[in-house]
Design an enzyme around this catalytic site. Structure first.
Site, PDB file in Angstrom:
ATOM      1  N   GLU A 330       0.792  -1.228   0.000  1.00 46.33           N
ATOM      2  CA  GLU A 330       0.000   0.000   0.000  1.00 46.33           C
ATOM      3  C   GLU A 330       0.826   1.280   0.000  1.00 46.33           C
ATOM      4  OE1 GLU A 330       0.332  -2.278   2.423  1.00 46.33           O
ATOM      5  OE2 GLU A 330       0.274  -1.386   4.422  1.00 46.33           O
ATOM      6  N   HIS A 354      -8.132  -3.882  -1.299  1.00 46.68           N
ATOM      7  CA  HIS A 354      -7.342  -4.010  -0.077  1.00 46.68           C
ATOM      8  C   HIS A 354      -6.273  -2.916   0.016  1.00 46.68           C
ATOM      9  CE1 HIS A 354      -5.420  -6.341   3.237  1.00 46.68           C
ATOM     10  NE2 HIS A 354      -4.334  -5.752   2.772  1.00 46.68           N
ATOM     11  N   GLU A 355      -5.467  -2.804  -1.025  1.00 47.95           N
ATOM     12  CA  GLU A 355      -4.370  -1.816  -0.961  1.00 47.95           C
ATOM     13  C   GLU A 355      -4.925  -0.396  -0.895  1.00 47.95           C
ATOM     14  OE1 GLU A 355      -1.853  -3.219  -0.079  1.00 47.95           O
ATOM     15  OE2 GLU A 355      -2.254  -5.224  -0.862  1.00 47.95           O
ATOM     16  N   HIS A 358      -6.026   0.591   2.595  1.00 46.34           N
ATOM     17  CA  HIS A 358      -4.916   1.012   3.459  1.00 46.34           C
ATOM     18  C   HIS A 358      -4.701   2.530   3.430  1.00 46.34           C
ATOM     19  CE1 HIS A 358      -3.072  -2.515   5.228  1.00 46.34           C
ATOM     20  NE2 HIS A 358      -2.926  -3.141   4.075  1.00 46.34           N
ATOM     21  N   GLU A 377      -3.895  -4.350   9.204  1.00 47.26           N
ATOM     22  CA  GLU A 377      -4.379  -5.388   8.284  1.00 47.26           C
ATOM     23  C   GLU A 377      -5.813  -5.854   8.577  1.00 47.26           C
ATOM     24  OE1 GLU A 377      -2.936  -5.751   5.627  1.00 47.26           O
ATOM     25  OE2 GLU A 377      -0.887  -5.068   6.005  1.00 47.26           O
ATOM     26  N   ASP A 432       8.610 -10.284   9.432  1.00 47.77           N
ATOM     27  CA  ASP A 432       8.236 -10.892   8.152  1.00 47.77           C
ATOM     28  C   ASP A 432       7.813 -12.350   8.297  1.00 47.77           C
ATOM     29  OD1 ASP A 432       8.681  -8.658   6.587  1.00 47.77           O
ATOM     30  OD2 ASP A 432      10.816  -9.105   6.425  1.00 47.77           O
ATOM     31  N   TYR A 440      -5.086 -10.401   9.796  1.00 47.61           N
ATOM     32  CA  TYR A 440      -5.989 -10.072   8.688  1.00 47.61           C
ATOM     33  C   TYR A 440      -7.421 -10.525   8.969  1.00 47.61           C
ATOM     34  CZ  TYR A 440      -1.913  -9.163   5.692  1.00 47.61           C
ATOM     35  OH  TYR A 440      -0.767  -8.643   5.150  1.00 47.61           O
TER      36      TYR A 440
HETATM   37  N1  BES Z   1       0.895  -4.427   3.779  1.00 44.63           N
HETATM   38  C1  BES Z   1       0.657  -5.714   3.216  1.00 44.63           C
HETATM   39  C2  BES Z   1       1.900  -6.407   2.774  1.00 44.63           C
HETATM   40  C3  BES Z   1       2.883  -6.642   3.896  1.00 44.63           C
HETATM   41  C4  BES Z   1       2.472  -7.033   5.135  1.00 44.63           C
HETATM   42  C5  BES Z   1       4.226  -6.460   3.661  1.00 44.63           C
HETATM   43  C6  BES Z   1       3.393  -7.233   6.146  1.00 44.63           C
HETATM   44  C7  BES Z   1       5.141  -6.673   4.643  1.00 44.63           C
HETATM   45  C8  BES Z   1       4.747  -7.053   5.882  1.00 44.63           C
HETATM   46  C9  BES Z   1      -0.321  -5.674   2.069  1.00 44.63           C
HETATM   47  O1  BES Z   1      -1.297  -4.703   2.220  1.00 44.63           O
HETATM   48  C10 BES Z   1      -1.043  -6.977   2.041  1.00 44.63           C
HETATM   49  O2  BES Z   1      -1.678  -7.284   3.002  1.00 44.63           O
HETATM   50  N2  BES Z   1      -0.934  -7.714   0.969  1.00 44.63           N
HETATM   51  C11 BES Z   1      -1.624  -8.971   0.811  1.00 44.63           C
HETATM   52  C12 BES Z   1      -2.847  -8.740  -0.001  1.00 44.63           C
HETATM   53  C13 BES Z   1      -4.085  -9.256   0.448  1.00 44.63           C
HETATM   54  C14 BES Z   1      -4.333  -9.819   1.744  1.00 44.63           C
HETATM   55  C15 BES Z   1      -5.283  -8.944  -0.379  1.00 44.63           C
HETATM   56  C16 BES Z   1      -0.712  -9.911   0.063  1.00 44.63           C
HETATM   57  O3  BES Z   1       0.334  -9.469  -0.413  1.00 44.63           O
HETATM   58  O4  BES Z   1      -1.016 -11.095  -0.015  1.00 44.63           O
HETATM   59 ZN    ZN Z   2      -2.642  -5.225   3.811  1.00 42.19          ZN
END
Ligand code: BES
Ligand code: ZN
Length: 659
Positions: A330, A354-355, A358, A377, A432, A440
């Protein structure tokens, strides 16, 4: 900390490995260790109580300090960075950024003499300050070093806040926050590509700064490239800027946390979706991408109708090469998006919702530390579903809710109690590795539950005010609970108790009062599937013609444990699933192919694993393959080819699968 809590904490520390799974022998050993340690703990603890001394940290784990960022060295209670000016020279030959970073700061305490910054794998060339026209060196030294956190950079502060801290540095080719792609890894195959991924704690690998979501800064940047390529950032991006001089300027006048500072460089074109929204992509994907995401403006409007004006001006999407390790990121004004959601039928665009969501939850109201990730999230997953409902309809929203709920349950069955809580204890862990579906989807379920208790009108009003109240701030879980209590629970007494809310946040599992998502569309699939498996329907009689992607995913996801290989052949012959161009359907099909040993699909699975680097799509395949010796060997060979194309985050995860 209560005595019982200490024992529990101790127990979970001893009994659980990082991955949450251990073998039996190890478990027995740990049980013995545990009881041994327990005896020591009891003796030690009573000694402490008798002597009325504070308890020793190295023996008893300290109670978590709310709001403390355990993933940064920065002394943010004493001094904060308020603005960053970046001069970045991008060198594709050296795979390095030569940076000149000006940090403007504010003292929070008059006595503070030093600023502590976060770095990882950076070469520091020079640290100085400027007053008037004159540059003077600043004394600096390396501080604490840590495998997870990188290394602290300690700098003597200039006298005046008018004097910036100027750091000249170079990034390493292996900087965890950057991926340098060769031309072969792009869709055009002619030019290299570079992109950053700073969340959670990777900004420090390409910019020395206070890498904590607690700190917000504005930034400006000048980016020079040793190729005729375009740079874009999480800032104002001008589609008319010429690539002639390979030099670009950016400004982000709204204060953001460091994990949202983002950069990409490549052969990029722009195509507008609306007056404030568009797509950046390589020329060969731009048309497809613009069509796929043409509902983006509708989504922004749906978001605004719920929670107030979109705060960031423009909203663009950057389509990355397929090695991007996430679905999306995001970055403000410019979400980074995997090309694997371009299915051709707009069926996977909830990722954009989703993005985009954010832009309120996360980018306006930010988690103060990674413990509070669910504020980002969970709210976003809830908000995403509301946008999907508005733009794609209730049935898509409900189908996606069921699919997510099923994966949440499957994952929770494997998770330790500690990792099933919304407020996570991530001390000593790489954030990570720690991210699961819990922040989520459990987060989202809590908000669904609150919505059902208070009704949409009241709940929407509350959430809108929450975003307004905390806009441009970073907050803790406890700030939220407090605000919720005062502004919703107490205003409508006897609806929900604070202890019910705390159960959601601080306890493992899903409370019994949760709203369990269902949809008649999937009940129909259950019936059809059973009829087919009982030979009352032939495979050709399955009415799949109008099935949505979500119906396919549900159908394939819910095959019985005992499933004959001939069933796989039937499905493949009829629906050509081994050649599916839908990355999610292909993913599940390959997973089934491994489970039921359907070798026909392996060739295409190999291509898939080499092309795609999105962790969610590939890691479960490697894990499933690693379960038998023969498949593991095959997977290792594929990985040997695929690995160099993956982002370091994906490499680290998959290396763990094989070791
Ligand atoms: N912000 C996250 C990606 C992220 C989370 C990067 C934690 C590093 C650490 C992003 O918004 C996200 O949640 N992406 C998901 C998408 C989804 C749940 C629709 C993904 O990448 O799977
Ligand atoms: Zn996210």
């Amino acid at each position: 900390m209560g005595y019982f809590d200490q024992i529990q904490l101790f127990r979970s520390r001893l009994l659980l490995s990082r991955s949450g799974t251990i073998n039996l022998k190890e478990r027995n050993m740990r049980q013995i260790q545990f009881y041994f340690a327990l005896i020591i703990l009891v003796v030690f603890n009573s000694a402490c109580t008798q002597a009325k001394k504070p308890q020793h940290n190295s023996v008893l784990q300290e109670k978590i300090i709310i709001g403390k960022d355990y993933h940064s060295f920065a002394n943010t209670d004493e001094v904060v960075v308020t603005h960053v000016t970046l001069n970045l020279d991008i060198d594709f030959d050296e795979q390095s950024i030569h940076g000149n970073n000006w940090l403007f700061f504010q003292r929070k305490n008059d006595q503070v003499k030093q600023i502590i910054l976060d770095t990882r794998d950076l070469t520091i060339l020079n640290v100085k300050t400027k007053s008037g026209e004159e540059f003077t060196p600043l004394t600096w030294s390396w501080g604490q070093k840590d495998k997870l956190l990188g290394q602290a950079l300690v700098i003597e502060l200039p006298e005046s806040e008018k004097q910036p801290i100027i750091i000249e540095y170079k990034t390493s080719p292996s900087a965890t926050g950057l991926q340098w792609l060769t031309p072969e890894q792009t869709s055009g195959k002619k030019h290299p590509f570079l992109y950053s991924q700073s969340e959670a704690i990777h900004a420090r690998s390409w910019i020395p700064l206070q890498d904590s979501p607690k700190v917000r800064q504005t930034y400006s940047a000048k980016v020079k490239i040793n190729r005729k390529l375009r740079a874009v950032m999480s800032a104002n991006n001008d589609p008319k800027a010429t690539t002639k001089f390979s030099s670009f300027s950016f400004n982000m006048p709204q204060a953001i946390p460091s994990y949202l500072i983002a950069l990409a460089v490549g052969n990029l074109e722009y195509s507008a979706i609306s007056h404030r929204s568009g797509v950046w992509a390589e020329p060969s994907v731009i048309t497809k991408a613009t069509q796929e995401f043409e509902d983006t403006e509708k989504m922004i409007q749906a978001g605004e109708a719920l929670y107030g004006k979109y705060a960031w001006g423009t909203y663009d999407l950057l389509i990355l090469p397929p090695s991007f390790p996430f679905g999306g990121m995001e970055n403000p004004r410019l979400s980074f998006i995997t090309p694997t959601v371009i299915a051709g039928d707009k069926s996977l665009v909830s990722l954009i919702a989703h993005e985009l969501a954010h832009s309120w939850s996360g980018n306006l109201v930010t988690n103060a530390s990674w413990r509070d990730l669910w504020l980002n999230e969970g709210f976003t997953t809830y908000f995403e579903s509301r946008i999907t409902e508005a733009v794609k309809g209730l049935s898509v929203k409900n189908m996606e809710a069921v699919l997510s709920y099923q994966s949440l349950l499957a994952e929770m069955a494997e998770l330790s109690e500690k990792d099933q809580k919304l407020a996570l204890d991530l001390r000593g862990q790489d954030p990570d590795d720690a991210f699961t579906n819990v922040p989520y989807d459990k987060g989202r379920m809590m908000l669904d539950w609150l919505e059902s208790k208070f009704g949409r009108t009241r709940f929407d009003y509350f959430v809108k005010n929450y975003f307004n109240h905390f806009a441009f701030q970073s907050i803790t879980t406890e700030d939220f609970v407090d605000y919720l209590d005062k502004n919703l629970l107490q205003k409508h007494p006897k609806t929900v108790s604070i202890s019910e809310v705390k159960q959601w946040i601080y306890q493992a599992g899903i409370p019994n009062s949760a709203i369990i998502p269902t949809t008649d569309l999937f009940k129909k699939i259950d019936i059809l599937s059973a009829q087919w498996l009982n030979n009352r329907l032939s495979v050709q009689q399955l009415p799949t013609k109008n099935w949505s992607t979500q119906e396919w995913l549900y159908f394939l996801n819910n095959m019985p444990k005992k499933f004959k290989l001939s069933r796989m052949q039937e499905l493949d012959k009829t629906f050509n699933l081994s050649n599916s161009h839908n990355s999610e359907i292909a993913h599940i099909w390959f997973l089934l192919s491994i489970k039921y040993n359907y070798q026909v699909a392996f060739n295409n699975m190999q291509k898939y694993l080499i092309k795609i680097g999105r962790r969610k799509l590939i890691v479960p395949l490697y894990k499933e393959l690693a379960k038998t010796n023969k498949n593991k060997q095959w997977a290792k060979e594929v990985y040997q080819i695929a690995r160099r194309g993956y982002h370091s985050l994906a490499q680290v995860t998959i290396d763990q699968v094989f070791n």
